[in-house]
Design a protein around this motif. Sequence first.
Motif, PDB file in Angstrom:
ATOM      1  N   PHE A 272       0.835   9.418   9.819  1.00 37.82           N
ATOM      2  CA  PHE A 272      -0.010   9.867  11.222  1.00 37.82           C
ATOM      3  C   PHE A 272      -0.893  11.070  10.846  1.00 37.82           C
ATOM      4  O   PHE A 272      -1.870  11.107  11.159  1.00 37.82           O
ATOM      5  N   LEU A 273      -0.278  11.689   9.750  1.00 38.36           N
ATOM      6  CA  LEU A 273      -1.038  12.964   9.128  1.00 38.36           C
ATOM      7  C   LEU A 273      -2.447  12.393   8.554  1.00 38.36           C
ATOM      8  O   LEU A 273      -3.545  12.975   8.522  1.00 38.36           O
ATOM      9  N   ALA A 274      -2.287  11.185   7.454  1.00 40.77           N
ATOM     10  CA  ALA A 274      -3.421  10.332   7.287  1.00 40.77           C
ATOM     11  C   ALA A 274      -4.258  10.131   8.071  1.00 40.77           C
ATOM     12  O   ALA A 274      -5.816  10.068   7.787  1.00 40.77           O
ATOM     13  N   ALA A 275      -3.973   9.654   9.128  1.00 38.24           N
ATOM     14  CA  ALA A 275      -4.764   9.152  10.380  1.00 38.24           C
ATOM     15  C   ALA A 275      -5.607  10.158  10.932  1.00 38.24           C
ATOM     16  O   ALA A 275      -6.688   9.879  11.644  1.00 38.24           O
ATOM     17  N   LEU A 276      -5.066  11.604  10.903  1.00 38.91           N
ATOM     18  CA  LEU A 276      -5.840  12.675  11.108  1.00 38.91           C
ATOM     19  C   LEU A 276      -6.496  13.720  10.271  1.00 38.91           C
ATOM     20  O   LEU A 276      -6.706  14.690  10.337  1.00 38.91           O
ATOM     21  N   ASP A 277      -6.774  12.934   9.140  1.00 35.60           N
ATOM     22  CA  ASP A 277      -7.521  13.544   7.873  1.00 35.60           C
ATOM     23  C   ASP A 277      -6.708  14.757   7.539  1.00 35.60           C
ATOM     24  O   ASP A 277      -6.919  15.756   6.971  1.00 35.60           O
ATOM     25  N   LEU A 278      -5.116  14.477   7.374  1.00 39.02           N
ATOM     26  CA  LEU A 278      -4.322  15.726   7.045  1.00 39.02           C
ATOM     27  C   LEU A 278      -3.367  14.838   6.071  1.00 39.02           C
ATOM     28  O   LEU A 278      -3.187  13.753   5.932  1.00 39.02           O
ATOM     29  N   ARG A 279      -2.459  15.973   5.338  1.00 38.34           N
ATOM     30  CA  ARG A 279      -1.413  15.269   4.329  1.00 38.34           C
ATOM     31  C   ARG A 279      -0.636  16.293   3.941  1.00 38.34           C
ATOM     32  O   ARG A 279      -0.831  17.598   4.236  1.00 38.34           O
ATOM     33  N   TYR A 280       0.613  15.963   3.274  1.00 35.94           N
ATOM     34  CA  TYR A 280       1.555  16.836   3.053  1.00 35.94           C
ATOM     35  C   TYR A 280       1.188  17.188   1.564  1.00 35.94           C
ATOM     36  O   TYR A 280       0.816  16.285   0.694  1.00 35.94           O
ATOM     37  N   ASP A 281       0.998  18.376   1.064  1.00 36.05           N
ATOM     38  CA  ASP A 281       0.988  18.742  -0.344  1.00 36.05           C
ATOM     39  C   ASP A 281       2.360  18.597  -1.052  1.00 36.05           C
ATOM     40  O   ASP A 281       3.400  18.298  -0.200  1.00 36.05           O
ATOM     41  N   TRP A 282       2.331  19.027  -2.323  1.00 32.25           N
ATOM     42  CA  TRP A 282       3.526  18.659  -3.130  1.00 32.25           C
ATOM     43  C   TRP A 282       4.690  19.540  -2.513  1.00 32.25           C
ATOM     44  O   TRP A 282       5.889  19.331  -2.861  1.00 32.25           O
ATOM     45  N   GLN A 283       4.403  20.759  -1.899  1.00 34.09           N
ATOM     46  CA  GLN A 283       5.434  21.723  -1.484  1.00 34.09           C
ATOM     47  C   GLN A 283       5.803  21.632  -0.177  1.00 34.09           C
ATOM     48  O   GLN A 283       6.655  22.122   0.450  1.00 34.09           O
ATOM     49  N   GLY A 284       5.237  20.427   0.362  1.00 31.83           N
ATOM     50  CA  GLY A 284       5.730  20.068   2.001  1.00 31.83           C
ATOM     51  C   GLY A 284       4.852  20.539   2.813  1.00 31.83           C
ATOM     52  O   GLY A 284       5.038  20.394   4.242  1.00 31.83           O
ATOM     53  N   ASN A 285       3.689  21.433   2.684  1.00 30.44           N
ATOM     54  CA  ASN A 285       2.819  22.168   3.547  1.00 30.44           C
ATOM     55  C   ASN A 285       1.829  21.129   4.041  1.00 30.44           C
ATOM     56  O   ASN A 285       1.526  20.138   3.423  1.00 30.44           O
ATOM     57  N   ILE A 286       1.516  21.127   5.500  1.00 26.52           N
ATOM     58  CA  ILE A 286       0.347  20.188   5.985  1.00 26.52           C
ATOM     59  C   ILE A 286      -0.845  20.799   5.740  1.00 26.52           C
ATOM     60  O   ILE A 286      -1.192  22.044   6.163  1.00 26.52           O
ATOM     61  N   VAL A 287      -1.752  20.116   4.972  1.00 25.36           N
ATOM     62  CA  VAL A 287      -3.028  20.365   4.461  1.00 25.36           C
ATOM     63  C   VAL A 287      -4.205  19.596   4.904  1.00 25.36           C
ATOM     64  O   VAL A 287      -3.896  18.242   5.255  1.00 25.36           O
ATOM     65  N   GLU A 288      -5.402  20.034   4.901  1.00 21.63           N
ATOM     66  CA  GLU A 288      -6.330  18.879   5.318  1.00 21.63           C
ATOM     67  C   GLU A 288      -6.710  18.199   3.827  1.00 21.63           C
ATOM     68  O   GLU A 288      -6.458  18.586   2.775  1.00 21.63           O
ATOM     69  N   GLN A 289      -6.875  16.804   4.273  1.00 25.36           N
ATOM     70  CA  GLN A 289      -7.591  15.997   3.052  1.00 25.36           C
ATOM     71  C   GLN A 289      -8.568  16.583   2.398  1.00 25.36           C
ATOM     72  O   GLN A 289      -9.579  17.411   2.923  1.00 25.36           O
ATOM     73  N   PRO A 290      -8.961  16.226   1.219  1.00 27.28           N
ATOM     74  CA  PRO A 290     -10.352  16.587   0.458  1.00 27.28           C
ATOM     75  C   PRO A 290     -11.506  15.954   1.316  1.00 27.28           C
ATOM     76  O   PRO A 290     -11.421  15.124   2.147  1.00 27.28           O
ATOM     77  N   GLU A 291     -12.576  16.915   1.458  1.00 24.13           N
ATOM     78  CA  GLU A 291     -13.490  16.611   2.405  1.00 24.13           C
ATOM     79  C   GLU A 291     -14.245  15.296   2.220  1.00 24.13           C
ATOM     80  O   GLU A 291     -14.594  14.612   3.233  1.00 24.13           O
ATOM     81  N   ARG A 292     -14.250  14.931   1.097  1.00 20.31           N
ATOM     82  CA  ARG A 292     -14.908  13.395   0.401  1.00 20.31           C
ATOM     83  C   ARG A 292     -13.854  12.499   1.369  1.00 20.31           C
ATOM     84  O   ARG A 292     -14.336  11.258   1.371  1.00 20.31           O
ATOM     85  N   GLU A 293     -12.533  12.655   1.648  1.00 13.22           N
ATOM     86  CA  GLU A 293     -11.674  11.610   2.327  1.00 13.22           C
ATOM     87  C   GLU A 293     -11.536  11.939   3.690  1.00 13.22           C
ATOM     88  O   GLU A 293     -10.738  11.104   4.258  1.00 13.22           O
ATOM     89  N   GLN A 294     -12.165  12.704   4.371  1.00 10.54           N
ATOM     90  CA  GLN A 294     -12.110  13.018   5.930  1.00 10.54           C
ATOM     91  C   GLN A 294     -12.879  12.064   6.597  1.00 10.54           C
ATOM     92  O   GLN A 294     -14.101  12.407   6.541  1.00 10.54           O
ATOM     93  N   ILE A 295     -12.516  11.058   7.014  1.00  8.58           N
ATOM     94  CA  ILE A 295     -13.201   9.891   7.685  1.00  8.58           C
ATOM     95  C   ILE A 295     -12.760   9.618   9.014  1.00  8.58           C
ATOM     96  O   ILE A 295     -13.500   9.013   9.875  1.00  8.58           O
ATOM     97  N   TYR A 296     -11.426   9.616   9.344  1.00  3.99           N
ATOM     98  CA  TYR A 296     -10.800   9.057  10.267  1.00  3.99           C
ATOM     99  C   TYR A 296     -10.873   9.691  11.704  1.00  3.99           C
ATOM    100  O   TYR A 296     -11.130   9.222  12.737  1.00  3.99           O
ATOM    101  N   VAL A 297     -11.042  11.001  11.819  1.00  2.94           N
ATOM    102  CA  VAL A 297     -11.342  11.776  12.999  1.00  2.94           C
ATOM    103  C   VAL A 297     -12.802  11.534  13.261  1.00  2.94           C
ATOM    104  O   VAL A 297     -12.920  11.244  14.546  1.00  2.94           O
ATOM    105  N   MET A 298     -13.548  11.420  12.204  1.00  2.00           N
ATOM    106  CA  MET A 298     -14.991  11.031  12.619  1.00  2.00           C
ATOM    107  C   MET A 298     -15.079   9.620  13.237  1.00  2.00           C
ATOM    108  O   MET A 298     -15.971   9.491  14.141  1.00  2.00           O
TER     109      MET A 298
END
Length: 424
Positions: free
Chosen positions: A176-202
């Motif tokens: 679900f986070l990936a579908a909103l252009d978000l992801r978990y980082d390796w420490q478990g925090n919710i961060v934005e996807q890299p700008e080049r991979e932000q496509i689904y919200v658009m």
Amino acid sequence: MTDAPTASAADGVLRTNDGVPLKITLRRVTRRQRLIALALVMPLFAFIMVTFVGPIGMMLFRAVDNPVLQEQIPRTVALLNETWDGESAPDEAVFAVLAEEMIQLYKVREVAKVGIRLNYEQSGLRSLITQTARTVARRGEPPWMETFIAIDERWGEPETWGIIQQASPRYTLSFFLAALDLRYDWQGNIVEQPEREQIYVMMFGRTLWISGLVTALCLVLGFPVAHLLATLPMRQSNILMILVLLPFWTSLLVRTTSWIVLLQTEGVINDVLVWIGLIADENRAQMIYNQFGTIIAMTHILLPFMVLPIYSVMRTISPSHMRAARSLGATPFRAFREVYVPQTLPGVGAGSILVFILSIGYYITPALVGGRTGQLISNFIAYHMQKSLNWGLAAALGALLLAGVLVLYWLYNRLIGIDKMKFG
């Protein structure tokens, strides 16, 4: 047939001729009728459960289901969660267990499953997993920590192990986070996807925009057609109705590819514009494989779904209403605006919500004529289902699309009222 009721002299209770209280007899008859009705409804209920509710439930489950690491490397996951401090690479015991499980997976040719799942979280981990498993299975030996780091330095970085730990729970919200252009980082925090991979919200925004525009165009084009059908004599109206229904008798694929013939650079419309001198031959318009082509083709295909509900309501409006408004001094336009149009709103609402819901999930037409800028979210759902095989992300995108439709349906009900909707 139930016997006629009689009254008992002793207790005053109405009974049938066989002595059973009338209330009990009626309860039995009612229960029997309900069982018969239930038996008649059960086939339809089973059909809906199997073809509608079941697939939606499976889709929602797929969006949070994350079994790969739990099934493929369960001991590594358990030991990592128990002993790793998250500050550096884990100890030798974790490497040893991972090596053992990698060797087993390599022998049964299933190590790629682990790599694919981790690659969803960070690009490049699939090749890391497959290369490491191949090397360890062929010539690996203890101490395993040194062997792994010698194969690739990323095994000594806490980031790699943090990603494995974040991807290990049986159920996850990462899709679900990936579908909103978000992801978990390796420490478990919710961060934005890299700008080049932000496509689904658009893509969600584009889908809503195109669906709304197609709905508006269908309303603008369909309302006059429905009014003409409703006011013409029956003979002419029937002929026009055949023309409205004619697209339903033609394959959707044929109608879509016909627009390719019309709109392409060397197509009929461009040839006509060049022939009459509106554009130069070297300046032919690009009307296909973009948003314009998607909007035109979808409007043409979905227009009958707007015309028919509006027409069915207009046929029930008595012409005397307009005549009464005119007799009271209203101009033709005012009578149409204040008397006729409000009575058509149930059909307008039904046609609009029908066209919008069909548009928001459209797939074939954008796939054929949309090109890069005319794709909708449904095309990406199909891509992840058929090519990338990321079913979790596809299910999450579908679940968000379903949630959006339900929210819009709820807003429509609050603002207009679903009870005012009429399809005929």
